[in-house]
Design a protein around this motif. Structure first.
Motif, mmCIF file in Angstrom:
data_model
loop_
_atom_site.group_PDB
_atom_site.id
_atom_site.type_symbol
_atom_site.label_atom_id
_atom_site.label_comp_id
_atom_site.label_asym_id
_atom_site.label_seq_id
_atom_site.Cartn_x
_atom_site.Cartn_y
_atom_site.Cartn_z
ATOM 1 N N ARG A 528 0.826 -1.206 0.000
ATOM 2 C CA ARG A 528 0.000 0.000 0.000
ATOM 3 C C ARG A 528 0.863 1.261 0.000
ATOM 4 N NH1 ARG A 528 -2.403 -2.379 4.390
ATOM 5 N NH2 ARG A 528 -2.137 -0.528 5.690
ATOM 6 N N ASN A 529 2.057 1.123 0.475
ATOM 7 C CA ASN A 529 2.949 2.277 0.592
ATOM 8 C C ASN A 529 3.670 2.596 -0.710
ATOM 9 O OD1 ASN A 529 3.884 4.332 2.302
ATOM 10 N ND2 ASN A 529 5.805 3.257 2.678
ATOM 11 N N GLY A 535 0.047 6.529 -8.018
ATOM 12 C CA GLY A 535 1.350 6.884 -8.562
ATOM 13 C C GLY A 535 2.442 5.899 -8.229
ATOM 14 N N GLY A 536 2.081 4.765 -7.613
ATOM 15 C CA GLY A 536 3.064 3.767 -7.217
ATOM 16 C C GLY A 536 3.525 2.905 -8.383
ATOM 17 N N ILE A 537 4.280 1.881 -8.058
ATOM 18 C CA ILE A 537 4.914 1.051 -9.089
ATOM 19 C C ILE A 537 3.902 0.381 -9.994
ATOM 20 C CG2 ILE A 537 6.371 -0.979 -9.448
ATOM 21 C CD1 ILE A 537 7.819 -0.186 -6.845
ATOM 22 N N VAL A 538 2.828 -0.164 -9.415
ATOM 23 C CA VAL A 538 1.839 -0.865 -10.236
ATOM 24 C C VAL A 538 1.150 0.100 -11.189
ATOM 25 C CG1 VAL A 538 -0.359 -2.113 -10.172
ATOM 26 C CG2 VAL A 538 1.483 -2.760 -8.617
ATOM 27 N N GLU A 539 0.726 1.245 -10.686
ATOM 28 C CA GLU A 539 0.056 2.208 -11.564
ATOM 29 C C GLU A 539 0.970 2.716 -12.668
ATOM 30 O OE1 GLU A 539 -3.423 4.209 -8.760
ATOM 31 O OE2 GLU A 539 -1.892 5.467 -9.688
ATOM 32 N N SER A 540 2.243 2.847 -12.381
ATOM 33 C CA SER A 540 3.158 3.417 -13.371
ATOM 34 C C SER A 540 3.643 2.398 -14.389
ATOM 35 C CB SER A 540 4.364 4.059 -12.677
ATOM 36 O OG SER A 540 5.132 3.087 -11.990
ATOM 37 N N THR A 541 3.478 1.121 -14.113
ATOM 38 C CA THR A 541 4.034 0.109 -15.011
ATOM 39 C C THR A 541 3.005 -0.826 -15.624
ATOM 40 O OG1 THR A 541 4.468 -1.376 -13.139
ATOM 41 C CG2 THR A 541 6.254 0.082 -13.812
#
Length: 823
Positions: A528-529, A535-541
């Protein structure tokens, strides 16, 4: 043997000697000089005070340090048991107080040669902060196992009070030293105070998909942080994310993040593999795929010093991933092997609401399929269980308009496959769909792509390669967001919370399940962090960008726990049928289905162990039905932890059969299912060409500039269509971390406490039998991988299916089943 017990006749005091094992915070003072800084008091399980509570002995401080190593410190301790006050020595619990400023990790207390008891073990494994931080006393019980109704009367009050402490009162912000397990929705993914574009909807708290009051979702553990200033529904992300202290694992995992790729060789150079840059990889692929033979280039024969570990999917042959057989094989032996279904009819019908989305019936026809079915008709193939489908259309289609307004450009995909005479799979058609330009009510607009034949034009293999990429991206996203995150990480956390709130550490089901919770809250909080946050890793990739978690919530609405057990899942997908003459009572319709055939062996072993364990503690169904702690646990899990789902989809948990199936399913999800969808991520997805996570251009249209570019430089077109380089490196780093085993990992069949997890010898022996069975199963899997007739186990890439091998060493191994979702 010298006894550790001495009795003073004058004072009627029995001295009970034992050993306390501690670990200490690395920043703490010298642990070899505890002084009067740690005190314990024993509690009788046979003598009560005026309020019916077990009598408590005098405060006793740690003695001298008798042994130590790099991590643990062993101290003597001598208790004076006043037999006039406490009765015959029979300690069932103890209080502990830490007067140090820094926390200590209490591993265990062992009392030796206790009259009429022998050795009494207390397994603790808990952080103890300064006593002033606690509102109630820290208590630990022996390793005995009791249902509430069988608990010695002097311990009942303490058992119930400890559970009250763990439940808390649902108020206030949680502190570092807290041990409270409470529920909350996923309202901490967004960060609207930082940037308006980082606001995200609340997940959880609604049984509908309206979005105004949240989406259906499993609960997480409550932190209690202040609400955001710009959106009161969103919890602020200031400060630390709370995890009950004993759930927090300290590991060495860290995420490391680093001009676009122009050629496939550029991607291979990340692994420092020496290759012939004059080689036309696609021409080899086209030639070998048509002849159904491969001419592998052995990467082991070339010198390399990899920047990144070489993913197994290219370790033997760096172009075999492009073979149609390998593309299909990964649907039954890759990292998302539980999405494929048997095709029941043609055309394939959509389950989307036609009032909202119009007609989404598949446009794939028999004319698309039969030219590559070796004379078999579609009707015959359906009747003979030879047609299968990977269908992510309904999960992805509702989000296509939103997604295609972002940088991403993609389709909803369906892929139909045929089982050949040798048992391998062959893709027959890929359908790529977009919403109708005139509006959703007009349904979808679809194009169907088929494999190139030997007389194909030069551009057809290139288009087919791109079509497979779009299909794989669909699968990559559904794998990461649904199969992996939602269906293992997220769904288990409510079980962790409910167990700790309502099942005492003395309860047999607590002891059964707790190894399968280790580290889950830690990794979920970290996710979650930095992974699934705005804007985290999953959303960006990944493809869905800011809609990633919302999409998983839509899928969760139809999630049913009872259908997650492997046999039920296989039957529901049409991959197996009941058959008493087959192993485990199921006949696989694709006989060489590595995930299913290996998984059924693990499932059966888990269920046999759970069956023996449950029947030891519950002699009848009435015992289950009358278990008040179990009843409270299940009620809260169903109504709160997974409270957004319909309650009629859950069993009542009132019989031994229901309890065995429930525990088996939960252990399966936390251990084997997570292993199957997680630990192969880098081995398959670390090579982005094989498993891209997003597409950023549509399929080239004939006559267009993009189409001409494809014919001129297909590698560049492929690479500028899939995950860009910056995101690729981020994907590689993340998948590398997620695929690694920690050196301190506990695997299925192992327990931290060794044989001391319970004082009951029969369950201990049953667990040893389970561990031995797992060793035998692994040997069977090795034999299967040595059987060359089972082609789906290794495929064109020559990477054997090892994801369900129970054992593993540390690091990147592509094997091993940890007890829990801990990475």
């Amino acid at each position: 043997m010298t006894s550790f017990v001495s009795v003073s006749a004058r004072n009627k005091v029995t001295k009970l000697k034992g050993i306390v094992i501690l670990k200490q915070n690395k920043d703490a003072a010298d642990p070899s000089i505890p002084g009067r800084s740690v005190a314990l008091r024993l509690i009788s399980d046979s003598t009560v005070d005026g309020n019916g509570k077990g009598k408590v002995g005098e405060r006793t401080y740690l003695g001298s340090l008798i042994a130590s190593d790099e991590t643990q410190f062993h101290f003597n301790i001598t208790f004076e048991w006043d037999t006039e006050k406490l009765g015959a020595p029979s300690p069932g619990a103890f209080f502990i107080e830490n007067f140090n400023q820094s926390e200590l990790f209490l591993v265990s207390l062992t009392l030796n040669d206790v009259p009429n008891h022998g050795t009494i073990n207390f397994n603790c494994n808990s952080w103890i902060y300064n006593a002033k931080n606690y509102h109630s006393e820290r208590i630990f019980f022996t390793n005995k196992t009791y249902l509430l109704s069988e608990t010695p009367a002097p311990l009942v009050y303490y058992r119930q009070e400890e559970l009250k402490t763990l439940r808390g009162d649902g108020t206030g912000e949680r502190k570092e030293w807290d041990r409270i397990y409470d529920y909350d929705v996923y309202n901490d993914l967004g960060e609207p105070d930082k940037e308006a574009g980082l606001g995200r909807p609340v997940l959880g708290g609604s049984s509908t998909l309206e979005g105004s009051d949240g989406f259906p979702y499993p609960r997480r553990v409550r932190s209690g942080r202040e609400p955001s200033k710009k959106d009161p529904k969103t919890e602020s992300r200031t400060g630390r994310i709370y995890i009950p202290r004993d759930e927090l694992l300290h590991t060495d995992e860290s995420l490391i993040f680093s001009q676009e790729f122009n050629t496939f060789q550029d991607v291979l150079s990340l692994f420092n593999i020496q290759i012939n840059h004059g080689t036309d990889i696609l021409s080899k692929f086209n030639k070998t795929s048509r002849s159904n033979e491969l001419s592998p280039i052995n990467a082991k024969s070339v010198a390399k010093s990899s920047t990144y570990p070489t993913p197994q999917v290219i370790a033997e042959d760096y172009h075999a991933w492009m073979a149609d057989e390998e593309f299909a094989r990964q649907m039954i032996a890759g990292v998302n092997p539980n999405a494929i279904e048997k095709l029941l009819e043609l055309p394939r019908k959509s389950k989307l609401d036609s009032k909202l989305y119009g007609d989404n019936t598949s446009t794939i026809t028999k004319e698309h399929l039969e030219p590559n079915m070796n004379g078999v008709t579609v009707k015959e193939a359906i009747e003979d269980n030879r047609l299968y489908i990977l269908d992510h259309h309904d999960a992805i289609y509702p989000y296509l308009r939103k997604v295609n307004e972002t940088e991403a450009k993609t389709y909803a995909a369906r892929t139909i496959l045929f089982v050949k005479d040798d048992g391998t799979l062959n893709p027959l058609a890929i359908e790529l769909s977009l919403p109708h330009p005139n509006g959703d009510s007009f349904g979808s607009v679809s194009n169907v792509y088929v494999p190139p034949n030997k007389d194909a034009k030069d551009d057809e293999p290139l288009i087919w390669l791109l079509a497979k990429a779009y299909a794989v991206v669909n699968d990559s996203c559904c794998h990461q967001l649904v199969s992996h995150w939602l269906k293992t990480h997220a769904v288990v956390e409510p079980f962790v919370i409910a167990t700790n709130r309502h099942l005492s550490v003395l309860h047999p089901i607590h002891k059964l399940l707790v190894p399968h919770y280790r580290g889950t809250m830690t990794i979920n909080a970290r996710s979650r962090n930095i992974l699934i946050n705005a804007g985290g890793i999953v959303e960006s990739t990944f493809l869905f960008e800011k809609y990633c978690m919302e999409m998983s919530a839509v899928v969760y609405k139809d999630w049913v726990f009872a259908e997650e057990g492997l046999p039920t899942d296989l039957k529901n997908r049409g991959m197996a049928v009941d058959d008493d003459s087959s192993p485990h009572g199921l006949r696989l319709l694709i006989e060489d289905y590595p995930y299913a055939s290996d998984g059924l062996e693990i499932w059966a072993a888990i269920k046999s162990w759970v069956d023996e364990y449950v029947n030891f503690y519950y002699e009848s169904d009435k015992d289950v039905k009358d278990d008040e702690e179990l009843k409270a646990f299940w009620k809260e899990l169903v109504e709160v932890g997974h409270g957004d789902l319909k309650t009629d989809k859950w069993v009542k948990l009132e019989t031994r059969t229901e309890l065995i199936e429930t525990c088996t399913t939960l252990i399966w999800i936390a251990s084997a299912l997570h292993a199957a969808v997680n630990f192969g991520q880098y081995q398959y997805g670390g090579y982005i060409l094989n498993r891209p996570t997003k597409t950023i251009r549509f399929m080239p249209v004939k006559g267009s500039h993009e189409f001409k570019e494809l014919a001129k430089d297909y590698m560049k077109t492929y690479l500028t269509t899939i995950t860009p380089k910056v995101e690729t490196l981020e994907v590689m780093n993340t998948m590398l971390v997620l695929s690694m085993h920690d050196p301190n990992e506990e695997y299925l069949g192992q327990r931290t406490e060794g044989d001391l997890w319970t004082s009951d010898p029969k369950p201990v022996e049953a667990y040893k039998k389970f561990a031995k069975k797992l060793i035998e199963i692994e040997e069977e899997f090795i034999q299967r991988n040595n059987n060359e007739s089972l082609k789906n186990r290794y495929g064109p890439v020559k990477f054997p299916y090892t994801l369900l091998y129970p054992s593993s060493g540390p690091g990147l191994t592509g094997r091993g089943i940890p007890n829990s979702v801990s990475i």
